[in-house]
Design an enzyme around this catalytic site. Structure first.
Site, mmCIF file in Angstrom:
data_model
loop_
_atom_site.group_PDB
_atom_site.id
_atom_site.type_symbol
_atom_site.label_atom_id
_atom_site.label_comp_id
_atom_site.label_asym_id
_atom_site.label_seq_id
_atom_site.Cartn_x
_atom_site.Cartn_y
_atom_site.Cartn_z
ATOM 1 N N ARG A 24 0.844 -1.195 0.000
ATOM 2 C CA ARG A 24 0.000 0.000 0.000
ATOM 3 C C ARG A 24 0.885 1.253 0.000
ATOM 4 O O ARG A 24 2.090 1.175 0.199
ATOM 5 C CB ARG A 24 -0.953 0.017 1.191
ATOM 6 C CG ARG A 24 -0.302 -0.157 2.549
ATOM 7 C CD ARG A 24 -0.981 0.640 3.617
ATOM 8 N NE ARG A 24 -0.885 2.064 3.371
ATOM 9 C CZ ARG A 24 0.189 2.805 3.667
ATOM 10 N NH1 ARG A 24 1.267 2.261 4.190
ATOM 11 N NH2 ARG A 24 0.190 4.106 3.413
ATOM 12 N N ARG A 67 -7.089 -1.235 -7.373
ATOM 13 C CA ARG A 67 -7.546 -0.093 -6.551
ATOM 14 C C ARG A 67 -7.702 1.108 -7.483
ATOM 15 O O ARG A 67 -6.838 1.351 -8.326
ATOM 16 C CB ARG A 67 -6.537 0.232 -5.430
ATOM 17 C CG ARG A 67 -6.460 -0.840 -4.357
ATOM 18 C CD ARG A 67 -5.587 -0.393 -3.181
ATOM 19 N NE ARG A 67 -6.255 0.574 -2.332
ATOM 20 C CZ ARG A 67 -5.626 1.283 -1.380
ATOM 21 N NH1 ARG A 67 -4.325 1.151 -1.190
ATOM 22 N NH2 ARG A 67 -6.306 2.131 -0.622
ATOM 23 N N CYS A 132 -2.094 9.529 8.136
ATOM 24 C CA CYS A 132 -1.829 8.288 7.396
ATOM 25 C C CYS A 132 -0.322 8.016 7.321
ATOM 26 O O CYS A 132 0.446 8.462 8.180
ATOM 27 C CB CYS A 132 -2.472 8.311 6.011
ATOM 28 S SG CYS A 132 -2.695 6.649 5.311
ATOM 29 N N ASP A 201 -2.636 10.597 -2.996
ATOM 30 C CA ASP A 201 -2.845 9.453 -3.890
ATOM 31 C C ASP A 201 -3.049 9.923 -5.318
ATOM 32 O O ASP A 201 -2.687 9.233 -6.268
ATOM 33 C CB ASP A 201 -4.010 8.610 -3.406
ATOM 34 C CG ASP A 201 -3.675 7.977 -2.064
ATOM 35 O OD1 ASP A 201 -3.816 8.672 -1.029
ATOM 36 O OD2 ASP A 201 -3.216 6.825 -2.056
HETATM 37 P P1 RI2 Z 1 3.109 7.547 -0.670
HETATM 38 C C1 RI2 Z 1 -1.798 6.155 1.045
HETATM 39 O O1 RI2 Z 1 -2.977 5.470 0.681
HETATM 40 C C2 RI2 Z 1 -2.075 7.395 1.865
HETATM 41 O O2 RI2 Z 1 -3.283 8.050 1.502
HETATM 42 C C3 RI2 Z 1 -0.852 8.204 1.548
HETATM 43 O O3 RI2 Z 1 -0.984 9.583 1.857
HETATM 44 C C4 RI2 Z 1 -0.716 7.952 0.057
HETATM 45 O O4 RI2 Z 1 -1.061 6.566 -0.107
HETATM 46 C C5 RI2 Z 1 0.604 8.271 -0.569
HETATM 47 O O5 RI2 Z 1 1.622 7.400 -0.103
HETATM 48 P P2 RI2 Z 1 -3.242 3.917 1.123
HETATM 49 O O6 RI2 Z 1 -2.533 3.077 0.077
HETATM 50 O O7 RI2 Z 1 3.080 7.323 -2.144
HETATM 51 O O8 RI2 Z 1 -2.747 3.714 2.516
HETATM 52 O O9 RI2 Z 1 3.574 8.956 -0.359
HETATM 53 O O10 RI2 Z 1 -4.749 3.758 1.018
HETATM 54 O O11 RI2 Z 1 3.887 6.497 0.072
#
Ligand code: RI2
Length: 319
Positions: A24, A67, A132, A201
């Protein structure tokens, strides 16, 4: 239907890991998707260039369906597929494997460059509030720490999946003192922080920031308290389809992430919704920090046009 080659097991495993969020974070998902395309290229038994192309496109479709919100995923697939070229299967294979490696390498470099830009906004002694877990956001703090600045953090736990715990762990690993709070305590702690720092995102052409649910409320509260808020987003987070008026789909995740089945039965007949992301309007965001520098949200469209032209192709589509 031209897809005769099977999807490689490594591609299916990556797709599952993205869907279940074992893998993720927008950038991490992008890297995993690019590497999965390379795995497909290595494994396919396609005998002709046409069958090879078709098999890699089919793998890309499998990954694309996992996703819907983080545009880094389709942007990664585009990067690799647009560089798939050659007259023979061997040449095609080489091009995919090389493009995937190049993409992952660029991600790493972009994160470092972006981190140094974001770090310039942070002063020695500052406290940041995070939401997050974002590798791009963490890169800014890490770069500031490398520059010798003392930074502290107030970390929101980020229901329902508590990715704030990952942020807390990674900040501690670089020596940053961390205070963990529940999401609903955020406004109370805004007076004690100097910056709010989040990831993204997707970034829309109008400067809207699509990030983990709760970001927009946090941004409105930060504005009301006069605390600057920045989003750290390398350019693979720019959503090219929004240049032509498309909106970004907000992922709705399983209700069981919010409430367990047993508790729900006890509570009674209720509806449960679990949107994973929200949109922060550009007027509530102070800056978007990218590897190409810092932008006011309203100006991000200039970078988007420079990088994507007027829109985006879907190179994974069946011909
Ligand atoms: P990086 C995550 O989504 C969060 O919303 C976070 O801010 C974003 O991805 C960007 O993450 P999720 O996958 O690319 O936890 O900066 O739903 O690591």
């Amino acid at each position: 239907m031209t897809d005769t080659e099977p999807i490689d097991a490594a591609v299916r495993a990556t797709a599952d890991e993205i869907a279940t969020m074992e893998v993720r974070g927008a950038a991490t998902i992008a890297a995993a998707a690019a590497e999965a395309l390379a795995a497909q290229a290595e494994a396919t038994g396609a005998a002709t260039p046409e069958a090879f192309r078709s098999s890699v496109r089919a793998a890309a479709r499998t990954l694309h369906e996992t996703r819907p919100t983080a545009v880094s995923l389709p942007n990664a697939l585009r990067y690799v597929l647009q560089r798939m070229e050659g007259e023979s299967v061997d040449a095609l294979r080489r091009s995919v494997v090389e493009a995937a490696a190049e993409f992952v390498d660029q991600l790493d470099r972009a994160r470092g460059d972006l981190g140094r830009v974001g770090a310039n906004r942070l002063a020695d002694g500052d406290t940041v509030m995070t939401h997050c877990h974002s590798t791009d956001a963490l890169a800014c703090v890490e770069a500031a720490v490398e520059q010798g600045k003392a930074i502290e953090a107030v970390v929101k736990e980020t229901r329902p999946r508590n990715q704030g715990h990952i942020t807390a762990e990674q900040l501690r690993a670089v020596g940053v003192p961390v205070t963990l709070i529940v999401d609903s305590a955020a406004r109370r702690y805004l007076d004690e922080v100097d910056h709010v720092l989040v990831g993204a995102d997707s970034i829309a052409a109008d400067g809207g920031v699509i990030n983990k649910i709760g970001t927009s409320g946090l941004a409105v509260n930060a504005r009301e308290r006069g605390v600057p808020i920045m989003t750290a987003a390398q350019s693979i987070k720019l959503h090219p389809e929004t240049l032509t008026g498309h909106t970004v789909e907000i992922e709705a995740r399983a209700e069981t992430e919010v409430i367990g089945e047993e508790t729900r039965a006890e509570v009674g007949d209720i509806a449960v919704e679990n949107p994973a992301f929200d949109v922060t309007p550009p007027r509530y965001m102070d800056a978007i920090v990218t590897e190409h520098g810092q932008f006011p949200p309203e100006s991000i469209v200039t970078l988007m046009r420079e990088l994507f032209g007027e829109g985006a192709a879907d190179p994974w589509a069946e011909p």
